[in-house]
Design a protein around this motif. Structure first.
Motif, PDB file in Angstrom:
ATOM      1  N   TYR A   1       0.826  -1.211   0.000  1.00 44.79           N
ATOM      2  CA  TYR A   1       0.000   0.000   0.000  1.00 44.79           C
ATOM      3  C   TYR A   1       0.861   1.262   0.000  1.00 44.79           C
ATOM      4  CZ  TYR A   1      -3.576   3.387   1.226  1.00 44.79           C
ATOM      5  OH  TYR A   1      -4.412   4.472   1.212  1.00 44.79           O
ATOM      6  N   PHE A   2       0.396   2.293  -0.700  1.00 45.79           N
ATOM      7  CA  PHE A   2       1.082   3.576  -0.701  1.00 45.79           C
ATOM      8  C   PHE A   2       0.043   4.689  -0.770  1.00 45.79           C
ATOM      9  CE2 PHE A   2       0.819   1.793  -4.945  1.00 45.79           C
ATOM     10  CZ  PHE A   2       0.237   2.810  -5.687  1.00 45.79           C
ATOM     11  N   GLU A   3       0.371   5.831  -0.220  1.00 46.43           N
ATOM     12  CA  GLU A   3      -0.549   6.971  -0.170  1.00 46.43           C
ATOM     13  C   GLU A   3      -0.310   7.961  -1.308  1.00 46.43           C
ATOM     14  OE1 GLU A   3      -3.141   7.934   1.395  1.00 46.43           O
ATOM     15  OE2 GLU A   3      -3.333   6.544   3.072  1.00 46.43           O
ATOM     16  N   GLU A   4       0.947   8.221  -1.613  1.00 50.27           N
ATOM     17  CA  GLU A   4       1.256   9.236  -2.609  1.00 50.27           C
ATOM     18  C   GLU A   4       0.854   8.776  -4.006  1.00 50.27           C
ATOM     19  OE1 GLU A   4       2.310  12.234  -1.878  1.00 50.27           O
ATOM     20  OE2 GLU A   4       2.221  11.654   0.245  1.00 50.27           O
ATOM     21  N   PRO A   5       0.412   9.695  -4.876  1.00 48.99           N
ATOM     22  CA  PRO A   5       0.060   9.319  -6.256  1.00 48.99           C
ATOM     23  C   PRO A   5       1.260   8.679  -6.957  1.00 48.99           C
ATOM     24  CG  PRO A   5      -0.680  11.549  -5.778  1.00 48.99           C
ATOM     25  CD  PRO A   5       0.187  11.133  -4.620  1.00 48.99           C
ATOM     26  N   SER A   6       0.994   7.620  -7.727  1.00 50.20           N
ATOM     27  CA  SER A   6       2.081   6.930  -8.412  1.00 50.20           C
ATOM     28  C   SER A   6       1.594   6.372  -9.736  1.00 50.20           C
ATOM     29  CB  SER A   6       2.624   5.786  -7.549  1.00 50.20           C
ATOM     30  OG  SER A   6       3.607   5.053  -8.252  1.00 50.20           O
TER      31      SER A   6
ATOM     32  N   GLY B   1      -6.737   1.982  -5.698  1.00 55.97           N
ATOM     33  CA  GLY B   1      -7.834   2.747  -6.276  1.00 55.97           C
ATOM     34  C   GLY B   1      -8.604   3.476  -5.190  1.00 55.97           C
ATOM     35  N   LYS B   2      -8.732   4.787  -5.334  1.00 53.12           N
ATOM     36  CA  LYS B   2      -9.421   5.577  -4.311  1.00 53.12           C
ATOM     37  C   LYS B   2     -10.730   6.179  -4.806  1.00 53.12           C
ATOM     38  CE  LYS B   2      -5.341   6.721  -1.587  1.00 53.12           C
ATOM     39  NZ  LYS B   2      -4.540   7.792  -0.940  1.00 53.12           N
ATOM     40  N   THR B   3     -10.898   6.313  -6.127  1.00 55.41           N
ATOM     41  CA  THR B   3     -12.126   6.902  -6.664  1.00 55.41           C
ATOM     42  C   THR B   3     -12.862   5.966  -7.612  1.00 55.41           C
ATOM     43  OG1 THR B   3     -10.927   7.972  -8.474  1.00 55.41           O
ATOM     44  CG2 THR B   3     -11.220   9.241  -6.451  1.00 55.41           C
ATOM     45  N   GLU B   4     -12.149   4.997  -8.206  1.00 56.79           N
ATOM     46  CA  GLU B   4     -12.742   4.024  -9.114  1.00 56.79           C
ATOM     47  C   GLU B   4     -12.344   2.624  -8.666  1.00 56.79           C
ATOM     48  OE1 GLU B   4     -14.756   4.973 -11.469  1.00 56.79           O
ATOM     49  OE2 GLU B   4     -14.348   7.125 -11.427  1.00 56.79           O
ATOM     50  N   ALA B   5     -13.091   1.609  -9.138  1.00 58.50           N
ATOM     51  CA  ALA B   5     -12.679   0.236  -8.863  1.00 58.50           C
ATOM     52  C   ALA B   5     -11.274   0.022  -9.407  1.00 58.50           C
ATOM     53  CB  ALA B   5     -13.648  -0.742  -9.514  1.00 58.50           C
TER      54      ALA B   5
ATOM     55  N   ILE C   1      -3.692  -5.399  -4.427  1.00 58.27           N
ATOM     56  CA  ILE C   1      -4.763  -4.564  -4.963  1.00 58.27           C
ATOM     57  C   ILE C   1      -5.555  -4.009  -3.782  1.00 58.27           C
ATOM     58  CG2 ILE C   1      -6.895  -4.522  -6.322  1.00 58.27           C
ATOM     59  CD1 ILE C   1      -5.719  -6.723  -8.054  1.00 58.27           C
ATOM     60  N   TYR C   2      -5.757  -2.680  -3.797  1.00 62.61           N
ATOM     61  CA  TYR C   2      -6.465  -2.010  -2.696  1.00 62.61           C
ATOM     62  C   TYR C   2      -7.602  -1.167  -3.261  1.00 62.61           C
ATOM     63  CZ  TYR C   2      -2.108  -3.199  -0.334  1.00 62.61           C
ATOM     64  OH  TYR C   2      -1.023  -3.871   0.158  1.00 62.61           O
ATOM     65  N   ASP C   3      -8.800  -1.438  -2.784  1.00 59.86           N
ATOM     66  CA  ASP C   3      -9.980  -0.644  -3.130  1.00 59.86           C
ATOM     67  C   ASP C   3     -10.322   0.214  -1.916  1.00 59.86           C
ATOM     68  OD1 ASP C   3     -12.392   0.422  -3.878  1.00 59.86           O
ATOM     69  OD2 ASP C   3     -13.370  -1.486  -4.324  1.00 59.86           O
ATOM     70  N   MET C   4      -9.990   1.492  -1.994  1.00 63.43           N
ATOM     71  CA  MET C   4     -10.163   2.393  -0.853  1.00 63.43           C
ATOM     72  C   MET C   4     -11.352   3.335  -1.050  1.00 63.43           C
ATOM     73  SD  MET C   4      -7.639   1.042   0.625  1.00 63.43           S
ATOM     74  CE  MET C   4      -7.498   1.992   2.128  1.00 63.43           C
TER      75      MET C   4
ATOM     76  N   ALA D   1     -13.271  -4.731  -5.783  1.00 66.05           N
ATOM     77  CA  ALA D   1     -11.927  -4.255  -6.098  1.00 66.05           C
ATOM     78  C   ALA D   1     -11.519  -4.729  -7.487  1.00 66.05           C
ATOM     79  CB  ALA D   1     -10.936  -4.745  -5.047  1.00 66.05           C
ATOM     80  N   ILE D   2     -11.861  -5.982  -7.801  1.00 70.19           N
ATOM     81  CA  ILE D   2     -11.822  -6.472  -9.180  1.00 70.19           C
ATOM     82  C   ILE D   2     -13.261  -6.735  -9.573  1.00 70.19           C
ATOM     83  CG2 ILE D   2     -10.976  -8.229 -10.767  1.00 70.19           C
ATOM     84  CD1 ILE D   2      -8.688  -8.795  -8.881  1.00 70.19           C
ATOM     85  N   PHE D   3     -13.746  -6.027 -10.574  1.00 66.09           N
ATOM     86  CA  PHE D   3     -15.143  -6.155 -10.995  1.00 66.09           C
ATOM     87  C   PHE D   3     -15.186  -6.481 -12.480  1.00 66.09           C
ATOM     88  CE2 PHE D   3     -18.944  -4.511 -12.996  1.00 66.09           C
ATOM     89  CZ  PHE D   3     -19.934  -5.088 -12.225  1.00 66.09           C
ATOM     90  N   SER D   4     -16.035  -7.448 -12.844  1.00 60.54           N
ATOM     91  CA  SER D   4     -16.097  -7.866 -14.244  1.00 60.54           C
ATOM     92  C   SER D   4     -17.537  -8.068 -14.696  1.00 60.54           C
ATOM     93  CB  SER D   4     -15.314  -9.170 -14.443  1.00 60.54           C
ATOM     94  OG  SER D   4     -15.403  -9.605 -15.778  1.00 60.54           O
ATOM     95  N   ASP D   5     -17.822  -7.580 -15.907  1.00 63.39           N
ATOM     96  CA  ASP D   5     -19.108  -7.830 -16.543  1.00 63.39           C
ATOM     97  C   ASP D   5     -19.125  -9.169 -17.276  1.00 63.39           C
ATOM     98  OD1 ASP D   5     -20.696  -5.589 -15.874  1.00 63.39           O
ATOM     99  OD2 ASP D   5     -19.677  -4.349 -17.356  1.00 63.39           O
ATOM    100  N   VAL D   6     -17.959  -9.829 -17.392  1.00 62.38           N
ATOM    101  CA  VAL D   6     -17.844 -11.063 -18.172  1.00 62.38           C
ATOM    102  C   VAL D   6     -17.165 -12.135 -17.318  1.00 62.38           C
ATOM    103  CG1 VAL D   6     -17.685  -9.710 -20.292  1.00 62.38           C
ATOM    104  CG2 VAL D   6     -15.588 -10.466 -19.173  1.00 62.38           C
TER     105      VAL D   6
END
Length: 266
Positions: A51-56, A120-124, A146-149, A164-169
């Motif tokens: 996990y990391f906080e700063e944008p990367s 991910g902080k705003t999208e999956a 993988i982190y869904d925040m 956090a991982i989302f799939s339509d298929v």
């Protein structure tokens, strides 16, 4: 025989049938343990190692086989699209953003994780919009994260990306490496079709359902630890028969060692 004794006999037969149906088969032994969600032996210090906080946007993408150059990085979004043949891509490094897979209905993509960290902080973190089948592979010798925040999304919204991982298929999570996944307020991994988990070491800590496949969930081999703090460990919702003639709403576990801690159903 009285009605009461007949009823007791019926219940005993049901218990015997249920016990028989849950036994291990010799050719595909599995070890499944269910525990309260707060007693599982998942080290949060280890699962948060990536996990990391700063944008990367320190991510390296490589086409291993198939259609080369079929990805773009726009801001903090990595998108795979326009495949002309089934393809294998690898990613390594770190990305503070999200991945979108939109490759068309007839193509397959295998996305290999080589020591990759995704926050991910705003999208999956990973959203699969189209594909004949998509595989997320944890490569041997690597641990990926993988982190869904995000805040909680509305599970009743058919357009919501609820994992956090989302799939339509159809979605497969595979490999012989390790994948650590945290979903602070949503599902862990959610496919609206079939979800297959094969061989890898998979650790999931989430608020809602750890593994959800609307049509089916299948686990083959591997080692999984699933923590669902408010939801179910493994969940499937649909019923009936698919266009391919497969019965929907099934859960199967064949081989491996699996520990499930859930506030709801394991």
């Amino acid at each position: 025989m009285t009605k009461k004794s007949s009823f007791i006999c019926f219940i005993l037969i049901l218990i015997m049938l249920v016990g028989t149906s849950c036994q291990k088969t010799p050719d595909a032994p599995s070890d499944v343990t269910t525990l309260p969600p707060d007693t599982l032996n998942i080290s949060e210090s280890e699962i948060y190692d990536g996990y990391f906080e700063e944008p990367s946007v320190d991510v390296t993408v490589e086409c291993i086989s198939g259609s080369a150059g079929c990805y773009t990085i726009n801001g903090n979004t990595l998108t795979f699209s326009a495949l002309t043949e089934d393809s294998v891509y690898s990613v390594k490094g770190s990305l503070g953003g999200n991945i979108i897979i939109d490759i068309g209905e007839e193509r397959k993509l295998d996305l290999e994780l080589h020591g990759f960290s995704l926050v991910g902080k705003t999208e999956a973190p990973i959203t699969v919009l189209s594909g004949d089948k998509v595989t997320i592979t944890a490569k041997k010798g690597f641990t990926s994260y993988i982190y869904d925040m995000r805040e909680a999304v509305d599970g009743n919204d058919e357009n919501a990306h609820t994992g956090a991982i989302f799939s339509d298929v159809d979605l497969e999570i595979a490999g012989k490496g390790t994948l650590n996944l945290v979903s602070e307020n949503n599902n862990g991994i959610h496919s609206k079709d079939d979800l297959d988990v094969k061989n890898l070491t998979l650790n999931v800590i989430c608020l809602d359902n750890a593994l959800k496949g609307n049509d089916s969930v299948s686990i083959t081999g591997g080692v999984t630890q699933l923590v669902a703090k408010q939801g179910d460990g493994i969940k499937t919702t649909n019923s009936g028969v698919s266009d391919k003639g497969n019965q929907r709403g099934t859960i199967s576990i064949s081989g491996g060692t699996h520990t499930i801690g859930a506030a709801g159903d394991a």
